[in-house]
Design a protein around this motif. Structure first.
Motif, PDB file in Angstrom:
ATOM      1  N   THR A  19      36.857 -30.291  30.280  1.00 44.71           N
ATOM      2  CA  THR A  19      36.134 -30.360  28.775  1.00 44.71           C
ATOM      3  C   THR A  19      35.344 -28.722  28.031  1.00 44.71           C
ATOM      4  OG1 THR A  19      34.646 -32.471  30.044  1.00 44.71           O
ATOM      5  CG2 THR A  19      34.182 -31.603  28.432  1.00 44.71           C
ATOM      6  N   VAL A  20      35.725 -29.280  26.329  1.00 47.57           N
ATOM      7  CA  VAL A  20      35.611 -28.370  26.123  1.00 47.57           C
ATOM      8  C   VAL A  20      34.121 -28.454  25.431  1.00 47.57           C
ATOM      9  CG1 VAL A  20      35.492 -26.487  24.413  1.00 47.57           C
ATOM     10  CG2 VAL A  20      37.059 -26.589  26.113  1.00 47.57           C
ATOM     11  N   GLU A  21      32.323 -28.182  25.717  1.00 48.33           N
ATOM     12  CA  GLU A  21      31.892 -28.927  24.333  1.00 48.33           C
ATOM     13  C   GLU A  21      31.507 -27.684  23.758  1.00 48.33           C
ATOM     14  OE1 GLU A  21      26.976 -30.084  24.959  1.00 48.33           O
ATOM     15  OE2 GLU A  21      28.502 -29.848  26.983  1.00 48.33           O
ATOM     16  N   THR A  22      31.441 -28.554  21.919  1.00 49.37           N
ATOM     17  CA  THR A  22      31.182 -27.263  21.137  1.00 49.37           C
ATOM     18  C   THR A  22      29.961 -27.177  19.786  1.00 49.37           C
ATOM     19  OG1 THR A  22      32.276 -28.915  19.635  1.00 49.37           O
ATOM     20  CG2 THR A  22      33.483 -27.718  20.551  1.00 49.37           C
ATOM     21  N   GLY A  23      29.841 -26.475  19.713  1.00 46.05           N
ATOM     22  CA  GLY A  23      27.983 -26.318  19.032  1.00 46.05           C
ATOM     23  C   GLY A  23      27.782 -25.131  18.459  1.00 46.05           C
ATOM     24  N   HIS A  24      26.578 -24.835  18.359  1.00 50.46           N
ATOM     25  CA  HIS A  24      25.959 -22.844  18.547  1.00 50.46           C
ATOM     26  C   HIS A  24      26.750 -22.535  19.559  1.00 50.46           C
ATOM     27  CE1 HIS A  24      23.945 -19.963  16.376  1.00 50.46           C
ATOM     28  NE2 HIS A  24      23.298 -19.938  17.906  1.00 50.46           N
ATOM     29  N   SER A  25      26.375 -22.644  20.683  1.00 45.88           N
ATOM     30  CA  SER A  25      27.142 -22.330  21.801  1.00 45.88           C
ATOM     31  C   SER A  25      27.684 -23.343  22.395  1.00 45.88           C
ATOM     32  CB  SER A  25      25.796 -21.293  22.899  1.00 45.88           C
ATOM     33  OG  SER A  25      25.153 -22.237  22.863  1.00 45.88           O
ATOM     34  N   ALA A  26      29.318 -22.481  22.883  1.00 43.31           N
ATOM     35  CA  ALA A  26      30.143 -23.457  22.808  1.00 43.31           C
ATOM     36  C   ALA A  26      30.399 -23.346  24.961  1.00 43.31           C
ATOM     37  CB  ALA A  26      31.146 -23.221  22.717  1.00 43.31           C
ATOM     38  N   ALA A  27      30.227 -24.606  25.739  1.00 47.27           N
ATOM     39  CA  ALA A  27      30.620 -24.582  27.267  1.00 47.27           C
ATOM     40  C   ALA A  27      31.938 -24.937  27.542  1.00 47.27           C
ATOM     41  CB  ALA A  27      29.432 -25.162  27.671  1.00 47.27           C
TER      42      ALA A  27
END
Length: 93
Positions: A19-27
């Motif tokens: 699972t790649v969570e994108t946004g200001h910082s990615a997890a």
């Protein structure tokens, strides 16, 4: 705005999901057979390579390369000692 992108591949009889969570910082979260084996928060580089161990006999180490952008995230599974990476298929959730 944060979005989650899911990827999956079966390798050596084991399920590998990312699972790649994108946004200001990615997890990036990596699961092997449904168990979390790696998690990392990535900043500006937007790309990470994570070593992951598959529970074979003997254990097999593979590398998951996740790219959070720019554009649509992508994931590859790179088996140890093999030249060609496996493209992890996106999964809608």
């Amino acid at each position: 705005m944060r979005r989650r992108h899911h990827f999956h591949v079966d390798h050596l009889g084991h399920s590998v999901s990312v699972t790649v969570e994108t946004g200001h910082s990615a997890a990036v979260d990596v699961l092997v057979d449904g168990k979390e084996t790696a998690r990392v928060v990535i900043g500006r580089e937007r790309q990470v390579a994570l070593p992951v161990e598959l529970p074979t006999d003997p254990p097999t180490t593979v590398t998951v390369r996740a790219t959070a952008g720019p554009g649509v995230p992508r994931c590859l599974l790179i088996p140890a000692g093999e030249a060609d990476p496996l493209v992890m298929a996106p999964r809608p959730y």
